[in-house]
Enzyme design. Structure first.
Site, short mmCIF file in Angstrom:
data_model
loop_
_atom_site.label_atom_id
_atom_site.label_comp_id
_atom_site.label_asym_id
_atom_site.label_seq_id
_atom_site.Cartn_x
_atom_site.Cartn_y
_atom_site.Cartn_z
NE ARG A 257 -11.03 -9.38 -2.12
CZ ARG A 257 -11.35 -8.48 -3.05
NH1 ARG A 257 -11.60 -8.87 -4.29
NH2 ARG A 257 -11.43 -7.20 -2.75
CE LYS B 34 -3.90 -1.82 2.71
NZ LYS B 34 -4.98 -1.57 1.75
#
Ligand code: BES
Ligand code: ZN
Ligand code: ZN
Length: 500
Positions: free
Chosen positions: A351, A277
């Site tokens: 996920r 990130k």
């Protein structure tokens, strides 16, 4: 800060807090039955519009010496016809801030002035919850925690004219449990990655369960491997911290009653992994375990409330780091349900770990399964930080969720989950890909990926709390400005109880 119930006549407190709404037709303040002195005081204040009962309006009368109280604090609730539990929960933060600013030592809240608008038990509950939530502070990592000043407000009494009835006392007790649970969830959120690794999260879950009927089982890395949770291992591969799979069970109903299953994302720090990130705000990714803390707090509250329901809570927990053994873009893993997954972006990791928990949760044959996760940045674009996104194909479940959220004042908004989104998640060289080929609708495609791991016939809904789990910009005044919110604990408790 302690909260108790007291009879108005015997109360020896310096300050009385009195609520009033605004009567929009008569253009004057309106409230419950007041002692004559206070009724006159309110009428006087309205004459020159010093206090009308408007929302967030505050009028502190020092040394007023009325009705046996030294000081009187008037709090406005806004248009009388709009006042509900959430109004009172929100106004509690104004009460607390005003009392602190006035440096009063003890205060009583005249409950029946809120009871004019919302039944008195509900008012008492909302007040208790709002006060306790507003009092939350995270200062345990400061070398010098704020000194307890002698003037600090330590006790607030809820005052009634007669002895408080059972429903009022029960509502206060219930709200104390709910607020304690939410504040616990907030604390876990606020703890940084250095102070809350997956191992430590598992210890927190174990510790909070002590003295309750909750059974906690923690799987280590070896067990997670044995259980074939490839997605959890794929995310954990880049970290020097071991992953954990936390199972919490509470049996409040007969053993033959199907459990309600709650799954929470327990990413104790999300650097993005190899798909790292940007540095801007990366520190906020300590909050990536807020789904996990929500479900821990939910089962804790249900156990304390002695809810007559069976509950299973599952928290897959790991860090997402770019260490030498990290999963690389393009890598493929096999999930517990046998599906193969291509990882194209290691930052779409929630996920992967949730998928494994959803497979395991489905195996427990739940009556319904809910997950909470700080899953996508995209949800902030669609819903901002007011509403939690809800995804389910089950219309009945959707209305059950809406009903539960309405009862708690937490805001949810249903978003689409369709075959279009499912098709977007197909893999090239494996069954599935962890990111969509389509840049748009990122929260829906994430939900569609999760759905691949929900067992046939299991009633399931996904809650994306990425926009609501922390720093909610004081939209909810009882939520700390720069802290975890503890969102969805109340709604999840309500949902679990709806399966009585
Ligand atoms: N934990 C983040 C989601 C997130 C982002 C939560 C911002 C709160 C604020 C999640 O793991 C993530 O990084 N998701 C990616 C997915 C993308 C790579 C498909 C995202 O939303 O950018
Ligand atoms: Zn991520
Ligand atoms: Zn994440």
């Amino acid at each position: 800060m302690k909260i108790n119930l007291l009879k108005l006549s015997g109360a020896k407190l310096s300050t009385l807090v009195v609520f009033a709404g605004f009567d929009t037709k008569a253009k004057k303040p309106v409230t419950g039955k007041l002692p004559a002195e206070l009724a006159k005081c309110l009428a006087d204040l309205a004459v020159d519009e010093t206090f009308l009962g408007n929302k967030k309006e505050v009028c502190f009368l020092r040394s007023a010496d009325l009705a046996g109280f030294q000081n009187i604090l008037w709090i406005g609730l806004g248009p009388a016809s709009d006042i509900n539990e959430e109004t009172i929960r929100s106004a509690s933060s104004t009460v607390l801030a005003s009392l602190k600013a006035a440096k009063v030592k003890s205060a009583g809240v005249w409950l029946e002035t809120a009871g004019k608008f919302v039944n008195i038990a509900k008012s008492a509950g909302a007040l208790t919850e709002g006060l306790m939530l507003s009092a939350y502070e995270f200062d345990e990592l400061k070398s010098k925690p704020k000194e307890k000043k002698p003037a600090a407000l330590e006790q607030i009494s809820l005052l009634t004219s007669a002895e408080a009835s059972n429903p009022v006392a029960q509502a206060v007790a219930r709200s104390q449990i709910l607020a304690e649970a939410q504040n616990f969830a907030r604390r876990l959120g606020d703890l940084p990655g250095s102070h809350l690794t997956p191992t430590m999260l598992a210890k927190e879950a174990t510790d909070i369960a002590k003295g309750t009927k909750i059974k906690v089982t923690v799987w280590d890395k070896a067990r997670i491997k044995k259980e074939r949770m490839g997605g959890l291992l794929a995310v954990a591969a880049g970290s020097s911290e071991e992953p954990r799979f936390i199972i919490m069970e509470y049996k409040g109903a007969p053993a033959n009653k199907k459990p309600v299953c709650f799954v929470g994302k327990g990413l104790t720090f999300d650097s993005g992994g190899i798909s790292i990130k940007p540095s801007q705000s990366m520190e906020e990714m300590k909050y990536d375990m807020c789904g996990g803390s929500t479900v821990i707090a939910t089962i804790y509250a249900l156990a304390k409330l002695k809810a007559k329901v069976n509950v299973i809570v599952l928290i897959p927990s790991t860090e997402n780091m770019p260490g030498p053994a990290a999963t690389k873009p393009g890598d493929v893993y096999v999930a517990r349900n046998g599906k193969t997954v291509e990882v194209h972006n290691t930052d779409a990791e929630g996920r992967l770990i949730l998928g494994e928990a959803l497979v395991y949760g489905s195996e427990q044959k739940p009556v319904a399964m809910f997950d909470a996760a700080t899953l996508t940045g995209a949800i902030l674009i669609s819903l901002g930080n007011t509403h939690t996104g809800v995804f389910t194909r089950d219309a009945k479940l959707r209305s059950r969720i809406q009903k539960a959220a309405d009862a708690t004042g937490e805001l949810v908004w249903a978003l689409p989950l369709t075959d279009f989104h499912r098709d977007d998640m197909k893999g090239t060289h494996a069954d599935l890909c962890n990111i969509s080929g389509n840049r748009l609708g990122g929260s829906s495609t994430a939900a569609a990926f999760l759905e691949e791991f929900v067992g046939e016939g299991v009633s399931w809904a996904h809650f994306d709390i990425a926009g609501t789990a922390w720093n909610v910009n004081s939209r909810f005044p009882y939520c700390p400005r720069k802290s975890a919110s503890g969102i969805m604990v109340r709604t999840f408790v309500e949902l679990a109880e709806s399966y009585f």
